[in-house]
Design a protein around this motif. Structure first.
Motif, PDB file in Angstrom:
ATOM      1  N   ARG A  17       0.900  -1.315  -0.068  1.00 53.25           N
ATOM      2  CA  ARG A  17       0.008  -0.003  -0.031  1.00 53.25           C
ATOM      3  C   ARG A  17       0.908   1.410   0.039  1.00 53.25           C
ATOM      4  O   ARG A  17       1.553   1.386   0.959  1.00 53.25           O
ATOM      5  N   ILE A  33       0.680  -4.488   9.400  1.00 55.03           N
ATOM      6  CA  ILE A  33       1.636  -3.921  10.303  1.00 55.03           C
ATOM      7  C   ILE A  33       2.134  -5.216  11.199  1.00 55.03           C
ATOM      8  O   ILE A  33       3.212  -5.289  11.521  1.00 55.03           O
ATOM      9  N   ILE A  34       1.116  -5.912  12.116  1.00 55.79           N
ATOM     10  CA  ILE A  34       1.611  -6.600  12.989  1.00 55.79           C
ATOM     11  C   ILE A  34       2.260  -7.986  12.607  1.00 55.79           C
ATOM     12  O   ILE A  34       3.304  -8.166  12.988  1.00 55.79           O
ATOM     13  N   ARG A 295      -0.807   8.281  21.234  1.00 54.54           N
ATOM     14  CA  ARG A 295      -0.344   8.717  19.832  1.00 54.54           C
ATOM     15  C   ARG A 295       0.299  10.165  19.824  1.00 54.54           C
ATOM     16  O   ARG A 295       0.141  10.864  20.950  1.00 54.54           O
TER      17      ARG A 295
ATOM     18  N   MET B   1     -10.883   0.213  -4.007  1.00 55.88           N
ATOM     19  CA  MET B   1      -9.803  -0.627  -3.697  1.00 55.88           C
ATOM     20  C   MET B   1     -10.179  -2.065  -4.380  1.00 55.88           C
ATOM     21  O   MET B   1     -11.284  -2.450  -4.342  1.00 55.88           O
ATOM     22  N   LYS B  36     -10.055  -2.483   5.875  1.00 56.28           N
ATOM     23  CA  LYS B  36      -8.879  -2.498   5.048  1.00 56.28           C
ATOM     24  C   LYS B  36      -8.149  -1.360   5.418  1.00 56.28           C
ATOM     25  O   LYS B  36      -6.830  -1.123   5.209  1.00 56.28           O
ATOM     26  N   GLU B  37      -8.707  -0.113   5.350  1.00 58.87           N
ATOM     27  CA  GLU B  37      -7.933   1.282   5.462  1.00 58.87           C
ATOM     28  C   GLU B  37      -7.407   1.216   6.648  1.00 58.87           C
ATOM     29  O   GLU B  37      -6.267   1.694   7.036  1.00 58.87           O
ATOM     30  N   SER B  39      -6.668  -1.370   9.004  1.00 59.89           N
ATOM     31  CA  SER B  39      -5.818  -2.357   9.253  1.00 59.89           C
ATOM     32  C   SER B  39      -5.237  -2.500  10.558  1.00 59.89           C
ATOM     33  O   SER B  39      -5.658  -1.698  11.484  1.00 59.89           O
ATOM     34  N   ASP B  40      -5.098  -3.807  10.802  1.00 57.68           N
ATOM     35  CA  ASP B  40      -4.634  -4.176  12.121  1.00 57.68           C
ATOM     36  C   ASP B  40      -5.146  -3.505  13.411  1.00 57.68           C
ATOM     37  O   ASP B  40      -4.671  -2.944  14.184  1.00 57.68           O
ATOM     38  N   ALA B  64      -6.595   1.313  15.717  1.00 56.70           N
ATOM     39  CA  ALA B  64      -5.909   0.211  14.805  1.00 56.70           C
ATOM     40  C   ALA B  64      -4.250   0.674  15.462  1.00 56.70           C
ATOM     41  O   ALA B  64      -3.969   1.502  16.072  1.00 56.70           O
ATOM     42  N   LYS B  66      -1.899   1.857  13.369  1.00 55.92           N
ATOM     43  CA  LYS B  66      -1.660   3.097  12.996  1.00 55.92           C
ATOM     44  C   LYS B  66      -2.528   4.308  13.251  1.00 55.92           C
ATOM     45  O   LYS B  66      -2.060   5.507  13.322  1.00 55.92           O
ATOM     46  N   ALA B  67      -3.764   4.191  13.463  1.00 53.93           N
ATOM     47  CA  ALA B  67      -4.579   5.288  13.516  1.00 53.93           C
ATOM     48  C   ALA B  67      -5.969   4.994  14.562  1.00 53.93           C
ATOM     49  O   ALA B  67      -5.930   3.838  15.017  1.00 53.93           O
ATOM     50  N   VAL B  68      -6.301   6.003  15.099  1.00 56.00           N
ATOM     51  CA  VAL B  68      -7.832   5.936  15.981  1.00 56.00           C
ATOM     52  C   VAL B  68      -8.811   6.349  15.139  1.00 56.00           C
ATOM     53  O   VAL B  68      -8.835   7.455  14.442  1.00 56.00           O
TER      54      VAL B  68
END
Lengths: 364, 130
Positions: A17, A33-34, A295, B1, B36-37, B39-40, B64, B66-68
């Motif tokens: 991506r 990522i995990i 964060r 996507m 999917k956007e 992820s994790d 996630a 990477k993000a909330v």
């Protein structure tokens, strides 16, 4: 317009991506990522770090000049030794963090992609003595192969005995028959090597590394896992944890600041004063006491007062906790001290912990 | 996507939730596109049963790596149940966003609000434009 690295087509082949980062198109993740993070901790993964800057300092005064613009002691380096360091401005603020390679006839600086332009300006401004600055970034691709099985993988396709290369040492070697510079360095806390490859061989080396790594389930790794891996080690990220407004002493990078080295260096007087006056704040690592996730930019609360911001935060996939870094006033910096993080208007308890957060890395 | 699932029988919001109505109750979750956007997904903050919410209100938070991200209720009503399995296995939202990854069951106040939601075709246009 962001640039493609020499591995761009490989990222697309692996369904990366793609995002823009440091003026390059790079994969933020492939499978997730995990799983990518776990791949590096358990066996081996491959990072395209071609966005980093690669700059040679040549000429009679190359070592003296590098010693002048960096905080660590360049003159103490043996040939083929590598050193972590910082560039500082006269007031002690950090221009960038970098690796310094001492080669027999030149010095190689590996700098952050996002700081490339600023660093070059700064290096040129401070240029002195008999030196030539050669920016090789656009000619050379850079791969980081990281994880406990890296040596097993690379040994299959390398012409020299890799077990003889120590952590933070470099060598000229052939990988898959191609001459290149390799070094035992990385940003993950695991054993690993970085490869400096002429652009035209990039695809060939990528394929050779993946073929050799197949038995260890080698995978490409994106920027997302690069960040969680480095953060579990409390390695600084320029722009987040260190900036022009922070100095390396409060960033706990004192081990790369040699205040009493033989030569003067830029920032020396200011940093000596910082040390003499005592640190007002320190970059600490904290972990959340509940299951919340800190964060970047969340407020830090010490004893009821807003006292700073989270510089980096994430959930640590190997430590299974919310972890982060922040500058806190020195009186709150001791291990075990409880602080609070403002998680979207809800204060959540955290405590200062010993770092690295992840204690089982194969290199740290 | 590519290969994003958008089941025909569900209703959607422009904020990437799905809703399935069964009589006067409804089940909701986030779409395949949304998971999917993000992820994790590692943690979900779900609402307490009994809570009364209006269409579009914040239902909870998804964390996630990477993000909330907040998520919203596609329809007004009372929370009757949340997916307890997500406490220990939040990644079910990634694996089966329309199945075991469901999030909240709602007793619907007003069925006619469904007309404010998107059908699969309209929702697909949003994901393509993205």
């Amino acid at each position: 317009m962001a640039k493609q690295t020499p591995f761009y087509s490989k990222h697309l082949e692996h369904n990366g991506r793609m995002v823009e980062f440091a003026n390059h198109f790079l994969p933020v993740q492939f499978k997730g990522i995990i799983p990518e993070h776990q791949r590096v901790r358990s066996t081996v993964g491959v990072f395209d770090v071609s966005h980093m800057g690669r700059v040679e300092i040549r000429g009679k005064d190359a070592m003296m000049f590098t010693d002048y613009i960096t905080t660590n002691d360049v003159l103490s380096l043996a040939e083929f030794q590598v050193q972590y360091s910082t560039f500082c401005v006269p007031d002690g603020g950090i221009v960038d963090d970098l690796l310094v390679y001492r080669m027999p006839d030149y010095i190689l600086l590996v700098i952050n992609g996002a700081r490339h332009e600023e660093d070059m300006k700064w290096i040129m401004q401070n240029k002195r003595g008999d030196v030539q600055i050669v920016d090789r970034t656009s000619e050379i691709a850079q791969l980081a192969i990281q994880g406990p099985k890296t040596e097993n993988v690379l040994q299959k396709i390398c012409n020299i005995d890799l077990s003889k290369i120590g952590f933070y040492w470099t060598a000229e070697a052939k990988i898959a028959g191609i001459d290149m510079l390799i070094s035992r360095t990385g940003y993950t806390g695991e054993d690993g090597f970085e490869l400096y490859i002429e652009n035209k061989y990039a695809d060939k080396i990528w394929d050779a590394v993946f073929a050799a790594g197949k038995e260890y389930d080698i995978e490409p790794i994106g920027l997302g896992a690069r960040d969680t891996l480095r953060l579990e080690m409390k390695y600084c990220l320029y722009g987040n944890d260190i900036t022009l407004k922070t100095n390396p002493l409060e960033a706990r990078l004192g081990f790369v600041v040699k205040l009493d080295k033989q030569n003067n260096f830029i920032g020396q007087d200011a940093l000596k004063k910082v040390k003499a006056d005592g640190l007002k704040r320190k970059l600490i690592g904290f972990e959340m006491m509940d299951n919340s996730i800190p964060r970047h930019d969340y407020d830090i609360i010490c004893d009821g007062n807003k006292s700073g911001k989270v510089t980096s935060g994430t959930i640590g996939p190997s430590v299974h906790k919310g972890i982060g870094m922040a500058y806190v006033p020195t009186e709150f910096a001791a291990t075990g001290t409880e602080i609070e993080i403002d998680i979207r208007n809800k204060p959540a308890k955290a405590k200062i912990v010993k770092t690295p957060f992840y204690q089982f890395g194969t290199r740290k | 996507m590519a290969d994003t699932l958008i089941p025909k029988e569900l209703k959607y919001t422009s904020t990437h939730e799905w809703l399935k109505i069964e009589g006067d109750t409804a089940v909701m979750g986030i779409t395949d596109f949304a998971q999917k956007e993000l992820s994790d997904i590692v943690y979900l903050d779900l609402p307490e049963p009994g809570k009364i919410l209006n269409q579009g209100d914040v239902l909870g938070t998804i964390e996630a790596v990477k993000a909330v991200s907040d998520f919203y209720t596609p329809i007004s009503g009372t929370i009757i149940e949340t997916n307890q399995e997500l406490k220990t296995a939040p990644d079910l939202v990634n694996k089966e966003p329309y199945g075991k990854g469901w999030m909240v069951k709602i007793k619907v106040t007003n069925n006619s609000e469904v007309t404010n939601l998107l059908n699969a075709e309209a929702y697909e246009k949003i994901t393509v434009a993205h």
